[in-house]
Scaffold this active site. Structure first.
Site, PDB file in Angstrom:
ATOM      1  N   ASP A 145      93.851   2.839   4.127  1.00 19.94           N
ATOM      2  CA  ASP A 145      92.717   2.601   5.022  1.00 19.94           C
ATOM      3  C   ASP A 145      91.854   1.481   4.448  1.00 19.94           C
ATOM      4  O   ASP A 145      91.601   1.432   3.238  1.00 19.94           O
ATOM      5  CB  ASP A 145      91.899   3.895   5.156  1.00 19.94           C
ATOM      6  CG  ASP A 145      90.945   3.866   6.327  1.00 19.94           C
ATOM      7  OD1 ASP A 145      91.106   4.683   7.248  1.00 19.94           O
ATOM      8  OD2 ASP A 145      90.020   3.021   6.314  1.00 19.94           O
ATOM      9  N   ASN A 201      91.536  12.663  14.186  1.00 16.75           N
ATOM     10  CA  ASN A 201      90.508  12.650  15.230  1.00 16.75           C
ATOM     11  C   ASN A 201      91.103  12.303  16.591  1.00 16.75           C
ATOM     12  O   ASN A 201      91.895  11.375  16.697  1.00 16.75           O
ATOM     13  CB  ASN A 201      89.431  11.612  14.873  1.00 16.75           C
ATOM     14  CG  ASN A 201      88.764  11.907  13.536  1.00 16.75           C
ATOM     15  OD1 ASN A 201      88.553  13.068  13.190  1.00 16.75           O
ATOM     16  ND2 ASN A 201      88.429  10.873  12.787  1.00 16.75           N
ATOM     17  N   HIS A 228      96.735   8.604  14.641  1.00 22.27           N
ATOM     18  CA  HIS A 228      96.899   8.420  13.196  1.00 22.27           C
ATOM     19  C   HIS A 228      96.368   9.652  12.478  1.00 22.27           C
ATOM     20  O   HIS A 228      95.471  10.336  12.960  1.00 22.27           O
ATOM     21  CB  HIS A 228      96.188   7.162  12.695  1.00 22.27           C
ATOM     22  CG  HIS A 228      94.750   7.082  13.088  1.00 22.27           C
ATOM     23  ND1 HIS A 228      94.341   6.685  14.347  1.00 22.27           N
ATOM     24  CD2 HIS A 228      93.619   7.372  12.411  1.00 22.27           C
ATOM     25  CE1 HIS A 228      93.032   6.718  14.417  1.00 22.27           C
ATOM     26  NE2 HIS A 228      92.565   7.147  13.264  1.00 22.27           N
ATOM     27  N   GLN A 266      87.063   9.536  16.857  1.00 22.41           N
ATOM     28  CA  GLN A 266      88.179   8.577  16.890  1.00 22.41           C
ATOM     29  C   GLN A 266      87.639   7.195  17.261  1.00 22.41           C
ATOM     30  O   GLN A 266      86.883   7.045  18.221  1.00 22.41           O
ATOM     31  CB  GLN A 266      89.244   9.017  17.915  1.00 22.41           C
ATOM     32  CG  GLN A 266      90.506   8.156  17.864  1.00 22.41           C
ATOM     33  CD  GLN A 266      91.603   8.645  18.816  1.00 22.41           C
ATOM     34  OE1 GLN A 266      91.365   9.502  19.671  1.00 22.41           O
ATOM     35  NE2 GLN A 266      92.789   8.084  18.673  1.00 22.41           N
ATOM     36  N   HIS A 321      94.730  10.882   8.880  1.00 19.50           N
ATOM     37  CA  HIS A 321      94.109  10.471   7.623  1.00 19.50           C
ATOM     38  C   HIS A 321      94.560  11.401   6.501  1.00 19.50           C
ATOM     39  O   HIS A 321      94.565  12.628   6.666  1.00 19.50           O
ATOM     40  CB  HIS A 321      92.584  10.605   7.705  1.00 19.50           C
ATOM     41  CG  HIS A 321      91.910   9.740   8.710  1.00 19.50           C
ATOM     42  ND1 HIS A 321      91.289   8.564   8.370  1.00 19.50           N
ATOM     43  CD2 HIS A 321      91.735   9.872  10.039  1.00 19.50           C
ATOM     44  CE1 HIS A 321      90.759   8.018   9.445  1.00 19.50           C
ATOM     45  NE2 HIS A 321      91.007   8.797  10.479  1.00 19.50           N
TER      46      HIS A 321
HETATM   47  P1  5GP Z   1      89.414   7.074  13.268  1.00 15.60           P
HETATM   48  O1  5GP Z   1      87.910   6.968  13.166  1.00 15.60           O
HETATM   49  O2  5GP Z   1      89.912   6.460  14.566  1.00 15.60           O
HETATM   50  O3  5GP Z   1      89.954   8.431  13.021  1.00 15.60           O
HETATM   51  O4  5GP Z   1      89.959   6.206  12.063  1.00 15.60           O
HETATM   52  C1  5GP Z   1      90.193   4.856  12.099  1.00 15.60           C
HETATM   53  C2  5GP Z   1      90.398   4.414  10.676  1.00 15.60           C
HETATM   54  O5  5GP Z   1      91.088   3.190  10.671  1.00 15.60           O
HETATM   55  C3  5GP Z   1      89.105   4.190   9.892  1.00 15.60           C
HETATM   56  O6  5GP Z   1      89.132   5.003   8.725  1.00 15.60           O
HETATM   57  C4  5GP Z   1      89.121   2.704   9.567  1.00 15.60           C
HETATM   58  O7  5GP Z   1      88.603   2.415   8.293  1.00 15.60           O
HETATM   59  C5  5GP Z   1      90.592   2.355   9.652  1.00 15.60           C
HETATM   60  N1  5GP Z   1      90.893   1.009  10.094  1.00 15.60           N
HETATM   61  C6  5GP Z   1      90.376   0.386  11.201  1.00 15.60           C
HETATM   62  N2  5GP Z   1      90.913  -0.838  11.337  1.00 15.60           N
HETATM   63  C7  5GP Z   1      91.796  -0.989  10.313  1.00 15.60           C
HETATM   64  C8  5GP Z   1      92.671  -2.064   9.924  1.00 15.60           C
HETATM   65  O8  5GP Z   1      92.746  -3.114  10.553  1.00 15.60           O
HETATM   66  N3  5GP Z   1      93.453  -1.851   8.823  1.00 15.60           N
HETATM   67  C9  5GP Z   1      93.403  -0.679   8.111  1.00 15.60           C
HETATM   68  N4  5GP Z   1      94.199  -0.580   7.046  1.00 15.60           N
HETATM   69  N5  5GP Z   1      92.582   0.339   8.437  1.00 15.60           N
HETATM   70  C10 5GP Z   1      91.789   0.191   9.529  1.00 15.60           C
END
Ligand code: 5GP
Ligand code: ZN
Length: 134
Positions: free
Chosen positions: A31, A87, A100, A94, A102
């Protein structure tokens, strides 16, 4: 692949990411905004916006992969625990609408916050919920 989906592009290798695991169906990456050292994400290569859209077979394989990578992260980083967080929907936090999972390594005394304040299970709520599953 969904156009304009950043995780489709990452999962399929169009945009580079620090990849810790790859097979035909999944890529696992670090991440970019880690909650802790080793915070990783499991991405299916096939687009599904969230858990509700994810094929059963992919869901099963994602959990098996999570188990494997969680063990490697825990051992490799001497973590004290691992949270699996997944999420679905804006209300649930999300921000990227490609399924995805985590993997968040936890270290005793860290300040990562994936907790909630316990409420109360009322009789009415219990009735409302139980009847969904009858
Ligand atoms: P969500 O909030 O949708 O469950 O998690 C999205 C996650 O994706 C966040 O922890 C954020 O830091 C990560 N993330 C967003 N854009 C990128 C990216 O371009 N590359 C990587 N490696 N992680 C990302
Ligand atoms: Zn996608």
């Amino acid at each position: 692949m969904e156009t304009n989906c950043i995780f489709c592009k990452i999962a399929n290798g169009e945009i580079p990411a620090a990849t810790i695991y790859e097979d035909e169906e999944f890529r696992a990456i670090l991440d970019l905004g880690p909650a802790s050292k080793g915070h990783a994400l499991i991405l299916p290569k096939q687009h599904a916006a969230n858990l509700f859209e994810l094929p059963d077979e992919t869901a099963g394989k994602a959990m098996i992969l999570a188990k494997k990578l969680a063990g490697q992260l825990k051992d490799g980083l001497q973590a004290d625990g691992i949270n699996l967080v997944q999420n679905n929907g804006e209300a649930a936090g999300q921000t990227v609408f490609h399924f995805h999972m985590h993997l968040i390594p936890r270290y005793s005394g860290d300040t990562v916050n994936v907790t909630w304040k316990p409420g109360t299970l009322t009789e009415q709520d219990k009735k409302d919920i139980m009847k969904i599953f009858k």
